[in-house]
Design a protein around this motif. Structure first.
Motif, mmCIF file in Angstrom:
data_model
loop_
_atom_site.group_PDB
_atom_site.id
_atom_site.type_symbol
_atom_site.label_atom_id
_atom_site.label_comp_id
_atom_site.label_asym_id
_atom_site.label_seq_id
_atom_site.Cartn_x
_atom_site.Cartn_y
_atom_site.Cartn_z
ATOM 1 N N THR A 145 45.712 32.233 29.916
ATOM 2 C CA THR A 145 45.308 30.902 30.371
ATOM 3 C C THR A 145 44.799 30.034 29.228
ATOM 4 O O THR A 145 44.978 28.817 29.243
ATOM 5 C CB THR A 145 44.192 31.005 31.429
ATOM 6 O OG1 THR A 145 43.041 31.625 30.833
ATOM 7 C CG2 THR A 145 44.655 31.849 32.598
ATOM 8 N N THR A 155 37.853 36.305 29.691
ATOM 9 C CA THR A 155 38.605 36.258 30.948
ATOM 10 C C THR A 155 38.981 37.660 31.399
ATOM 11 O O THR A 155 38.855 38.006 32.580
ATOM 12 C CB THR A 155 39.857 35.386 30.777
ATOM 13 O OG1 THR A 155 39.466 34.029 30.560
ATOM 14 C CG2 THR A 155 40.748 35.444 32.010
ATOM 15 N N SER A 158 35.789 39.547 32.587
ATOM 16 C CA SER A 158 35.119 39.004 33.774
ATOM 17 C C SER A 158 36.040 38.815 34.971
ATOM 18 O O SER A 158 35.568 38.699 36.103
ATOM 19 C CB SER A 158 34.483 37.648 33.432
ATOM 20 O OG SER A 158 35.492 36.680 33.166
ATOM 21 N N GLY A 159 37.349 38.714 34.722
ATOM 22 C CA GLY A 159 38.274 38.378 35.799
ATOM 23 C C GLY A 159 38.178 36.926 36.214
ATOM 24 O O GLY A 159 38.630 36.548 37.304
ATOM 25 N N GLN A 160 37.651 36.071 35.321
ATOM 26 C CA GLN A 160 37.436 34.663 35.647
ATOM 27 C C GLN A 160 38.106 33.749 34.618
ATOM 28 O O GLN A 160 38.265 34.114 33.456
ATOM 29 C CB GLN A 160 35.933 34.352 35.678
ATOM 30 C CG GLN A 160 35.155 35.146 36.704
ATOM 31 C CD GLN A 160 33.656 34.930 36.610
ATOM 32 O OE1 GLN A 160 33.192 34.161 35.765
ATOM 33 N NE2 GLN A 160 32.899 35.598 37.459
ATOM 34 N N TYR A 161 38.483 32.556 35.080
ATOM 35 C CA TYR A 161 38.982 31.527 34.165
ATOM 36 C C TYR A 161 37.837 30.995 33.299
ATOM 37 O O TYR A 161 36.650 31.150 33.631
ATOM 38 C CB TYR A 161 39.594 30.367 34.944
ATOM 39 C CG TYR A 161 40.851 30.694 35.704
ATOM 40 C CD1 TYR A 161 42.000 31.108 35.047
ATOM 41 C CD2 TYR A 161 40.898 30.571 37.095
ATOM 42 C CE1 TYR A 161 43.163 31.395 35.741
ATOM 43 C CE2 TYR A 161 42.051 30.855 37.806
ATOM 44 C CZ TYR A 161 43.185 31.270 37.122
ATOM 45 O OH TYR A 161 44.331 31.557 37.817
ATOM 46 N N ARG A 164 35.141 29.069 34.844
ATOM 47 C CA ARG A 164 34.138 29.809 35.609
ATOM 48 C C ARG A 164 33.206 30.603 34.693
ATOM 49 O O ARG A 164 31.987 30.620 34.903
ATOM 50 C CB ARG A 164 34.831 30.734 36.610
ATOM 51 C CG ARG A 164 33.892 31.509 37.516
ATOM 52 C CD ARG A 164 33.189 30.609 38.520
ATOM 53 N NE ARG A 164 32.321 31.375 39.397
ATOM 54 C CZ ARG A 164 32.715 31.887 40.567
ATOM 55 N NH1 ARG A 164 33.962 31.727 40.978
ATOM 56 N NH2 ARG A 164 31.861 32.560 41.314
ATOM 57 N N HIS A 165 33.770 31.276 33.678
ATOM 58 C CA HIS A 165 32.886 32.106 32.843
ATOM 59 C C HIS A 165 32.223 31.314 31.714
ATOM 60 O O HIS A 165 31.232 31.764 31.136
ATOM 61 C CB HIS A 165 33.616 33.337 32.292
ATOM 62 C CG HIS A 165 34.745 33.068 31.339
ATOM 63 N ND1 HIS A 165 34.579 32.485 30.101
ATOM 64 C CD2 HIS A 165 36.082 33.365 31.424
ATOM 65 C CE1 HIS A 165 35.731 32.427 29.465
ATOM 66 N NE2 HIS A 165 36.662 32.932 30.261
ATOM 67 N N HIS A 166 32.760 30.122 31.348
ATOM 68 C CA HIS A 166 32.113 29.171 30.436
ATOM 69 C C HIS A 166 31.928 29.680 29.002
ATOM 70 O O HIS A 166 31.165 29.068 28.245
ATOM 71 C CB HIS A 166 30.725 28.755 30.967
ATOM 72 C CG HIS A 166 30.740 28.143 32.326
ATOM 73 N ND1 HIS A 166 31.527 27.049 32.648
ATOM 74 C CD2 HIS A 166 30.064 28.487 33.462
ATOM 75 C CE1 HIS A 166 31.333 26.731 33.913
ATOM 76 N NE2 HIS A 166 30.464 27.589 34.438
ATOM 77 N N VAL A 185 28.400 35.615 32.485
ATOM 78 C CA VAL A 185 28.812 36.468 33.603
ATOM 79 C C VAL A 185 27.768 37.564 33.804
ATOM 80 O O VAL A 185 27.368 38.229 32.849
ATOM 81 C CB VAL A 185 30.183 37.102 33.315
ATOM 82 C CG1 VAL A 185 30.600 38.034 34.451
ATOM 83 C CG2 VAL A 185 31.231 36.012 33.106
ATOM 84 N N GLU A 189 28.813 42.597 36.800
ATOM 85 C CA GLU A 189 30.063 42.120 37.405
ATOM 86 C C GLU A 189 31.236 42.152 36.431
ATOM 87 O O GLU A 189 32.311 41.644 36.739
ATOM 88 C CB GLU A 189 29.873 40.693 37.939
ATOM 89 C CG GLU A 189 28.885 40.594 39.092
ATOM 90 C CD GLU A 189 28.739 39.181 39.620
ATOM 91 O OE1 GLU A 189 29.508 38.297 39.175
ATOM 92 O OE2 GLU A 189 27.852 38.956 40.458
ATOM 93 N N THR A 190 31.062 42.740 35.266
ATOM 94 C CA THR A 190 32.171 42.828 34.324
ATOM 95 C C THR A 190 33.138 43.928 34.755
ATOM 96 O O THR A 190 32.810 44.799 35.575
ATOM 97 C CB THR A 190 31.678 43.145 32.904
ATOM 98 O OG1 THR A 190 31.147 44.480 32.886
ATOM 99 C CG2 THR A 190 30.627 42.147 32.441
#
Length: 401
Positions: A145, A155, A158-161, A164-166, A185, A189-190
Protein backbone atom coordinates in the motif's frame (compact mmCIF):
# COMPACT_ATOMS: atom_id res chain seq x y z
CA UNK A 1 -86.54 -80.10 -9.19
CA UNK A 2 -88.46 -77.95 -11.74
CA UNK A 3 -87.62 -78.69 -15.41
CA UNK A 4 -86.58 -75.04 -16.16
CA UNK A 5 -84.13 -74.91 -13.33
CA UNK A 6 -82.47 -78.18 -14.39
CA UNK A 7 -82.03 -76.93 -17.93
CA UNK A 8 -80.45 -73.70 -16.72
CA UNK A 9 -77.90 -75.57 -14.62
CA UNK A 10 -76.99 -77.89 -17.55
CA UNK A 11 -76.48 -74.89 -19.83
CA UNK A 12 -74.19 -73.16 -17.30
CA UNK A 13 -72.16 -76.35 -16.85
CA UNK A 14 -71.67 -76.75 -20.60
CA UNK A 15 -70.52 -73.13 -20.84
CA UNK A 16 -67.89 -73.61 -18.12
CA UNK A 17 -66.66 -76.82 -19.81
CA UNK A 18 -66.45 -75.07 -23.21
CA UNK A 19 -64.43 -72.16 -21.84
CA UNK A 20 -62.09 -74.56 -20.04
CA UNK A 21 -61.52 -76.52 -23.23
CA UNK A 22 -60.72 -73.41 -25.20
CA UNK A 23 -58.13 -72.33 -22.61
CA UNK A 24 -56.66 -75.85 -22.56
CA UNK A 25 -56.35 -75.97 -26.33
CA UNK A 26 -54.72 -72.51 -26.37
CA UNK A 27 -52.18 -73.64 -23.77
CA UNK A 28 -51.41 -76.83 -25.71
CA UNK A 29 -51.03 -74.85 -28.93
CA UNK A 30 -48.51 -72.44 -27.36
CA UNK A 31 -46.56 -75.27 -25.75
CA UNK A 32 -46.41 -77.11 -29.06
CA UNK A 33 -45.24 -73.97 -30.85
CA UNK A 34 -42.33 -73.32 -28.49
CA UNK A 35 -41.37 -77.01 -28.39
CA UNK A 36 -40.83 -76.97 -32.16
CA UNK A 37 -38.46 -73.99 -32.12
CA UNK A 38 -34.71 -74.58 -31.71
CA UNK A 39 -33.13 -74.29 -28.31
CA UNK A 40 -31.11 -71.28 -29.44
CA UNK A 41 -34.23 -69.50 -30.62
CA UNK A 42 -36.61 -70.29 -27.79
CA UNK A 43 -37.02 -66.66 -27.00
CA UNK A 44 -36.86 -65.48 -30.60
CA UNK A 45 -38.97 -65.64 -33.74
CA UNK A 46 -38.04 -67.63 -36.82
CA UNK A 47 -35.89 -64.77 -38.08
CA UNK A 48 -33.95 -64.55 -34.81
CA UNK A 49 -35.92 -61.57 -33.45
CA UNK A 50 -37.95 -61.33 -30.28
CA UNK A 51 -41.58 -62.49 -30.84
CA UNK A 52 -43.85 -59.48 -30.93
CA UNK A 53 -46.15 -60.89 -28.26
CA UNK A 54 -43.22 -61.08 -25.77
CA UNK A 55 -41.48 -57.78 -26.51
CA UNK A 56 -43.71 -55.64 -24.29
CA UNK A 57 -43.43 -58.15 -21.47
CA UNK A 58 -39.60 -58.26 -21.68
CA UNK A 59 -39.34 -54.46 -22.01
CA UNK A 60 -41.65 -53.95 -19.07
CA UNK A 61 -39.67 -56.47 -17.04
CA UNK A 62 -36.32 -54.80 -17.92
CA UNK A 63 -37.61 -51.32 -17.09
CA UNK A 64 -38.99 -52.57 -13.81
CA UNK A 65 -35.64 -54.18 -12.92
CA UNK A 66 -33.73 -50.99 -13.78
CA UNK A 67 -36.05 -48.91 -11.61
CA UNK A 68 -35.59 -51.32 -8.73
CA UNK A 69 -31.81 -51.36 -9.20
CA UNK A 70 -31.71 -47.55 -9.26
CA UNK A 71 -33.78 -47.39 -6.08
CA UNK A 72 -31.45 -49.86 -4.36
CA UNK A 73 -28.41 -47.88 -5.54
CA UNK A 74 -29.89 -44.63 -4.21
CA UNK A 75 -30.61 -46.27 -0.86
CA UNK A 76 -27.03 -47.59 -0.60
CA UNK A 77 -25.59 -44.18 -1.52
CA UNK A 78 -27.71 -42.54 1.15
CA UNK A 79 -26.48 -45.05 3.74
CA UNK A 80 -22.85 -44.47 2.69
CA UNK A 81 -23.22 -40.70 2.91
CA UNK A 82 -24.74 -40.96 6.38
CA UNK A 83 -21.85 -43.16 7.47
CA UNK A 84 -19.35 -40.58 6.13
CA UNK A 85 -21.06 -37.84 8.11
CA UNK A 86 -21.01 -39.94 11.26
CA UNK A 87 -17.30 -40.88 10.93
CA UNK A 88 -14.60 -38.27 9.97
CA UNK A 89 -12.43 -39.26 7.02
CA UNK A 90 -8.87 -40.43 7.55
CA UNK A 91 -7.57 -37.16 6.06
CA UNK A 92 -9.65 -34.97 8.37
CA UNK A 93 -8.67 -37.04 11.38
CA UNK A 94 -4.98 -36.82 10.43
CA UNK A 95 -5.31 -33.05 10.04
CA UNK A 96 -6.82 -32.75 13.50
CA UNK A 97 -4.12 -34.97 15.01
CA UNK A 98 -1.38 -32.86 13.41
CA UNK A 99 -2.41 -29.69 15.23
CA UNK A 100 -1.92 -26.03 14.21
CA UNK A 101 0.37 -25.32 11.29
CA UNK A 102 3.73 -23.66 11.81
CA UNK A 103 4.41 -20.49 9.79
CA UNK A 104 7.71 -19.33 8.30
CA UNK A 105 7.67 -15.92 6.64
CA UNK A 106 10.62 -15.05 4.41
CA UNK A 107 10.49 -11.24 4.27
CA UNK A 108 13.08 -9.66 1.98
CA UNK A 109 13.82 -5.96 1.40
CA UNK A 110 13.66 -3.70 -1.68
CA UNK A 111 12.84 -6.73 -3.86
CA UNK A 112 10.39 -6.14 -6.67
CA UNK A 113 7.99 -8.58 -8.30
CA UNK A 114 10.17 -9.63 -11.24
CA UNK A 115 13.39 -10.40 -9.34
CA UNK A 116 12.48 -14.08 -9.71
CA UNK A 117 13.09 -16.64 -12.38
CA UNK A 118 9.48 -17.74 -11.86
CA UNK A 119 8.34 -14.24 -12.83
CA UNK A 120 10.09 -14.50 -16.20
CA UNK A 121 13.37 -12.78 -15.32
CA UNK A 122 15.92 -14.24 -17.79
CA UNK A 123 18.99 -13.36 -15.71
CA UNK A 124 18.46 -13.77 -11.95
CA UNK A 125 18.91 -17.28 -10.53
CA UNK A 126 16.39 -18.14 -7.80
CA UNK A 127 15.82 -21.92 -8.12
CA UNK A 128 14.49 -22.46 -4.57
CA UNK A 129 11.93 -19.66 -4.78
CA UNK A 130 11.01 -20.76 -8.30
CA UNK A 131 10.26 -24.25 -6.98
CA UNK A 132 8.11 -22.80 -4.19
CA UNK A 133 6.19 -20.77 -6.77
CA UNK A 134 5.64 -23.88 -8.89
CA UNK A 135 4.55 -26.11 -6.02
CA UNK A 136 2.42 -23.47 -4.28
CA UNK A 137 0.55 -20.32 -5.26
CA UNK A 138 2.16 -17.18 -6.73
CA UNK A 139 0.18 -13.94 -6.59
CA UNK A 140 1.32 -12.08 -9.69
CA UNK A 141 -0.36 -8.74 -8.97
CA UNK A 142 0.48 -8.37 -5.27
CA UNK A 143 1.18 -4.75 -4.26
CA UNK A 144 2.14 -2.94 -1.06
CA UNK A 145 0.00 0.00 0.00
CA UNK A 146 2.89 2.36 0.79
CA UNK A 147 6.25 1.73 -0.83
CA UNK A 148 8.72 2.53 1.93
CA UNK A 149 10.38 0.21 4.43
CA UNK A 150 9.05 1.28 7.81
CA UNK A 151 5.50 2.05 6.70
CA UNK A 152 5.16 -1.28 4.91
CA UNK A 153 6.60 -3.17 7.89
CA UNK A 154 4.32 -1.39 10.34
CA UNK A 155 1.43 -2.46 8.11
CA UNK A 156 2.59 -6.08 8.23
CA UNK A 157 3.09 -6.08 12.00
CA UNK A 158 -0.24 -4.38 12.72
CA UNK A 159 -2.53 -5.51 9.90
CA UNK A 160 -3.47 -1.85 9.41
CA UNK A 161 -3.09 0.76 6.68
CA UNK A 162 -0.86 3.79 7.27
CA UNK A 163 -4.01 5.86 7.78
CA UNK A 164 -4.74 3.69 10.83
CA UNK A 165 -1.34 2.84 12.33
CA UNK A 166 0.09 6.38 11.68
CA UNK A 167 3.73 5.24 11.62
CA UNK A 168 4.76 7.95 9.19
CA UNK A 169 8.44 8.48 9.99
CA UNK A 170 11.22 6.01 10.78
CA UNK A 171 11.91 5.93 14.51
CA UNK A 172 9.31 8.62 15.24
CA UNK A 173 5.91 7.69 13.94
CA UNK A 174 3.86 10.86 13.58
CA UNK A 175 4.41 14.08 15.51
CA UNK A 176 1.42 15.54 17.39
CA UNK A 177 1.79 18.93 19.12
CA UNK A 178 5.55 18.55 19.01
CA UNK A 179 5.48 15.02 20.49
CA UNK A 180 6.79 11.98 18.60
CA UNK A 181 4.11 9.30 18.89
CA UNK A 182 6.38 6.31 18.08
CA UNK A 183 4.53 3.06 17.28
CA UNK A 184 0.91 3.72 18.26
CA UNK A 185 -0.53 0.25 17.70
CA UNK A 186 -1.25 -1.40 21.08
CA UNK A 187 1.54 -3.87 21.79
CA UNK A 188 -0.93 -6.66 22.51
CA UNK A 189 -2.49 -6.25 19.04
CA UNK A 190 0.55 -6.84 16.83
CA UNK A 191 0.92 -9.91 14.62
CA UNK A 192 3.65 -11.20 16.92
CA UNK A 193 1.72 -10.64 20.17
CA UNK A 194 -1.50 -12.20 18.88
CA UNK A 195 0.37 -15.33 17.80
CA UNK A 196 2.33 -15.55 21.04
CA UNK A 197 -0.32 -14.67 23.62
CA UNK A 198 -3.58 -15.63 21.94
CA UNK A 199 -2.58 -18.58 19.74
CA UNK A 200 0.18 -19.93 22.03
CA UNK A 201 2.83 -19.98 19.27
CA UNK A 202 6.57 -19.86 19.87
CA UNK A 203 7.41 -16.60 18.05
CA UNK A 204 10.71 -15.57 16.50
CA UNK A 205 12.08 -12.66 14.49
CA UNK A 206 15.47 -13.03 12.78
CA UNK A 207 16.65 -10.01 10.79
CA UNK A 208 15.46 -6.49 10.07
CA UNK A 209 12.60 -5.14 12.18
CA UNK A 210 12.80 -1.85 10.32
CA UNK A 211 10.97 0.47 12.72
CA UNK A 212 13.80 1.91 14.83
CA UNK A 213 11.52 1.83 17.85
CA UNK A 214 11.37 -0.77 20.61
CA UNK A 215 8.60 -3.34 20.73
CA UNK A 216 7.77 -5.02 24.02
CA UNK A 217 9.77 -8.24 23.79
CA UNK A 218 7.80 -10.04 26.48
CA UNK A 219 4.55 -9.44 24.63
CA UNK A 220 5.88 -10.00 21.11
CA UNK A 221 8.83 -12.38 20.97
CA UNK A 222 10.34 -15.57 22.31
CA UNK A 223 13.38 -15.05 20.04
CA UNK A 224 14.57 -11.76 18.58
CA UNK A 225 17.49 -10.37 16.58
CA UNK A 226 17.54 -7.09 14.66
CA UNK A 227 20.08 -6.64 11.85
CA UNK A 228 19.65 -3.45 9.83
CA UNK A 229 21.74 -1.13 7.68
CA UNK A 230 24.85 -3.19 6.96
CA UNK A 231 26.20 -5.83 4.59
CA UNK A 232 29.50 -6.71 6.31
CA UNK A 233 30.27 -6.52 10.02
CA UNK A 234 32.62 -8.09 12.57
CA UNK A 235 30.63 -9.80 15.32
CA UNK A 236 32.79 -11.49 17.94
CA UNK A 237 35.75 -12.93 16.08
CA UNK A 238 33.98 -13.41 12.77
CA UNK A 239 33.32 -11.20 9.76
CA UNK A 240 29.67 -11.74 8.94
CA UNK A 241 27.63 -10.96 5.86
CA UNK A 242 24.14 -9.84 6.84
CA UNK A 243 22.37 -12.61 4.86
CA UNK A 244 24.69 -15.17 6.41
CA UNK A 245 23.81 -13.77 9.86
CA UNK A 246 20.06 -13.77 9.10
CA UNK A 247 20.33 -17.44 8.08
CA UNK A 248 22.32 -18.47 11.16
CA UNK A 249 19.80 -16.77 13.46
CA UNK A 250 16.88 -18.48 11.71
CA UNK A 251 18.53 -21.89 12.09
CA UNK A 252 19.30 -21.15 15.74
CA UNK A 253 15.62 -20.41 16.36
CA UNK A 254 14.62 -23.71 14.76
CA UNK A 255 17.23 -25.63 16.76
CA UNK A 256 16.15 -24.21 20.12
CA UNK A 257 12.37 -23.97 19.75
CA UNK A 258 10.19 -26.13 22.03
CA UNK A 259 9.00 -29.13 20.06
CA UNK A 260 5.58 -29.30 21.70
CA UNK A 261 4.39 -25.89 20.44
CA UNK A 262 3.61 -24.52 16.96
CA UNK A 263 5.94 -21.74 15.88
CA UNK A 264 6.04 -18.57 13.81
CA UNK A 265 9.34 -17.28 12.40
CA UNK A 266 9.90 -14.13 10.39
CA UNK A 267 13.21 -14.42 8.53
CA UNK A 268 13.47 -10.71 7.74
CA UNK A 269 16.38 -10.37 5.31
CA UNK A 270 18.10 -7.02 4.95
CA UNK A 271 19.00 -8.00 1.38
CA UNK A 272 18.49 -6.76 -1.25
CA UNK A 273 18.54 -3.31 0.39
CA UNK A 274 21.58 -1.16 -0.43
CA UNK A 275 23.83 0.36 2.21
CA UNK A 276 22.74 4.00 2.04
CA UNK A 277 25.64 6.40 1.75
CA UNK A 278 28.19 3.77 0.71
CA UNK A 279 29.33 4.30 -2.86
CA UNK A 280 29.45 0.52 -3.37
CA UNK A 281 25.74 0.23 -2.51
CA UNK A 282 25.45 -3.56 -2.94
CA UNK A 283 28.12 -5.81 -1.39
CA UNK A 284 27.48 -9.54 -1.93
CA UNK A 285 29.28 -12.46 -0.33
CA UNK A 286 32.64 -13.37 -1.87
CA UNK A 287 31.44 -16.79 -3.04
CA UNK A 288 28.75 -15.11 -5.17
CA UNK A 289 31.06 -12.87 -7.15
CA UNK A 290 31.48 -15.42 -9.94
CA UNK A 291 27.76 -15.26 -10.70
CA UNK A 292 26.48 -13.14 -13.61
CA UNK A 293 30.02 -12.25 -14.75
CA UNK A 294 29.27 -13.06 -18.36
CA UNK A 295 25.67 -11.80 -18.33
CA UNK A 296 24.47 -8.50 -19.73
CA UNK A 297 21.67 -6.99 -17.72
CA UNK A 298 18.97 -5.51 -20.00
CA UNK A 299 18.50 -1.75 -19.72
CA UNK A 300 14.81 -0.93 -19.01
CA UNK A 301 12.90 0.66 -21.88
CA UNK A 302 11.97 3.65 -19.72
CA UNK A 303 15.53 4.22 -18.42
CA UNK A 304 15.93 7.26 -20.66
CA UNK A 305 16.24 11.01 -20.35
CA UNK A 306 13.04 11.28 -22.35
CA UNK A 307 11.14 9.23 -19.75
CA UNK A 308 12.65 11.31 -16.93
CA UNK A 309 11.61 14.49 -18.73
CA UNK A 310 7.98 13.33 -18.72
CA UNK A 311 7.84 13.08 -14.92
CA UNK A 312 5.77 15.72 -13.05
CA UNK A 313 7.47 19.07 -12.30
CA UNK A 314 8.09 18.29 -8.63
CA UNK A 315 10.53 15.53 -9.72
CA UNK A 316 13.56 17.80 -9.76
CA UNK A 317 17.21 16.81 -10.03
CA UNK A 318 17.51 16.74 -6.24
CA UNK A 319 14.56 14.42 -5.77
CA UNK A 320 15.76 11.51 -3.60
CA UNK A 321 14.91 8.95 -6.26
CA UNK A 322 16.91 10.93 -8.81
CA UNK A 323 19.83 11.33 -6.40
CA UNK A 324 20.01 7.56 -5.87
CA UNK A 325 19.77 7.04 -9.63
CA UNK A 326 23.03 8.99 -9.90
CA UNK A 327 24.53 6.72 -7.21
CA UNK A 328 23.68 3.58 -9.18
CA UNK A 329 22.58 3.99 -12.75
CA UNK A 330 23.78 7.20 -14.42
CA UNK A 331 26.17 5.32 -16.75
CA UNK A 332 25.68 1.99 -18.56
CA UNK A 333 28.77 0.57 -16.86
CA UNK A 334 27.52 1.52 -13.42
CA UNK A 335 24.11 0.03 -14.21
CA UNK A 336 25.70 -3.32 -15.11
CA UNK A 337 27.88 -3.37 -11.99
CA UNK A 338 25.09 -2.44 -9.57
CA UNK A 339 22.49 -4.80 -11.00
CA UNK A 340 24.85 -7.78 -11.01
CA UNK A 341 25.61 -7.22 -7.33
CA UNK A 342 21.89 -6.74 -6.62
CA UNK A 343 21.14 -10.07 -8.32
CA UNK A 344 23.98 -11.78 -6.45
CA UNK A 345 22.40 -10.74 -3.16
CA UNK A 346 19.02 -12.00 -4.36
CA UNK A 347 20.56 -15.39 -5.20
CA UNK A 348 22.11 -15.47 -1.72
CA UNK A 349 18.67 -15.03 -0.18
CA UNK A 350 17.38 -17.84 -2.39
CA UNK A 351 20.14 -20.13 -1.10
CA UNK A 352 19.30 -19.14 2.49
CA UNK A 353 15.65 -20.04 1.97
CA UNK A 354 16.79 -23.46 0.79
CA UNK A 355 18.87 -24.01 3.93
CA UNK A 356 15.91 -23.16 6.16
CA UNK A 357 13.58 -25.43 4.20
CA UNK A 358 16.07 -28.30 4.45
CA UNK A 359 16.19 -27.84 8.23
CA UNK A 360 12.39 -27.94 8.42
CA UNK A 361 12.47 -31.14 6.36
CA UNK A 362 15.14 -32.70 8.59
CA UNK A 363 13.04 -31.86 11.66
CA UNK A 364 10.02 -33.54 10.07
CA UNK A 365 7.83 -30.42 10.18
CA UNK A 366 8.03 -29.12 6.61
CA UNK A 367 4.71 -30.67 5.57
CA UNK A 368 2.98 -28.98 8.51
CA UNK A 369 4.53 -25.55 7.89
CA UNK A 370 3.05 -22.72 5.86
CA UNK A 371 5.84 -21.09 3.80
CA UNK A 372 5.43 -17.46 2.67
CA UNK A 373 7.84 -15.33 0.67
CA UNK A 374 7.22 -11.62 0.16
CA UNK A 375 8.95 -8.24 0.48
CA UNK A 376 8.33 -4.80 1.95
CA UNK A 377 8.42 -2.84 -1.33
CA UNK A 378 9.72 -2.90 -4.89
CA UNK A 379 12.63 -1.03 -6.45
CA UNK A 380 13.35 1.15 -9.47
CA UNK A 381 16.22 -0.17 -11.57
CA UNK A 382 16.57 3.09 -13.53
CA UNK A 383 13.00 3.09 -14.88
CA UNK A 384 11.71 6.67 -15.33
CA UNK A 385 15.19 7.93 -14.45
CA UNK A 386 14.81 6.82 -10.80
CA UNK A 387 16.26 4.46 -8.20
CA UNK A 388 14.89 2.96 -4.96
CA UNK A 389 11.12 3.14 -4.22
CA UNK A 390 8.50 5.54 -2.72
CA UNK A 391 6.39 6.30 -5.80
CA UNK A 392 3.30 4.40 -7.00
CA UNK A 393 4.75 2.91 -10.18
CA UNK A 394 4.56 -0.85 -10.75
CA UNK A 395 8.31 -1.18 -10.23
CA UNK A 396 7.95 0.38 -6.78
CA UNK A 397 4.75 -1.07 -5.32
CA UNK A 398 4.48 -4.52 -6.91
CA UNK A 399 6.20 -7.27 -4.93
CA UNK A 400 6.40 -11.10 -4.88
CA UNK A 401 4.01 -13.20 -2.83
Amino acid sequence: MPRATLQSQLALSLLVVAVSMVLLLLHVHQASHFANTSKSNRSKGNDGTMPDNLKPMRAASTASELIKQDQRRREMNKINEEEKLDQPSVEIQAEEDRGPMNVVLFYADDWRHDTLGAAGNPIVKTPVLDALAKEGVRFTENCVTTSICWVSRATLYSGQYLARHHFEMLGKGRTVNGTEMKFEVPQNETLYSLLKKKANYHVGHAGKLGLWVELDHELNFDFFTDEDGWHWRIIGNKMWHVTEKNTADALRFLATRPKEKPFFLNVAYFATHAVDGDVRQYMPQNESMSMYVNDTIPIPATATEEAWGKMPPFFGEYNEGRTRWRWRFDTPEKHQHMMKNYYRMASEVDKSVGLVLNTLRDQGVLDNTLIIFTTDNGNFHAEHGLADKWYPHQESIRVPL
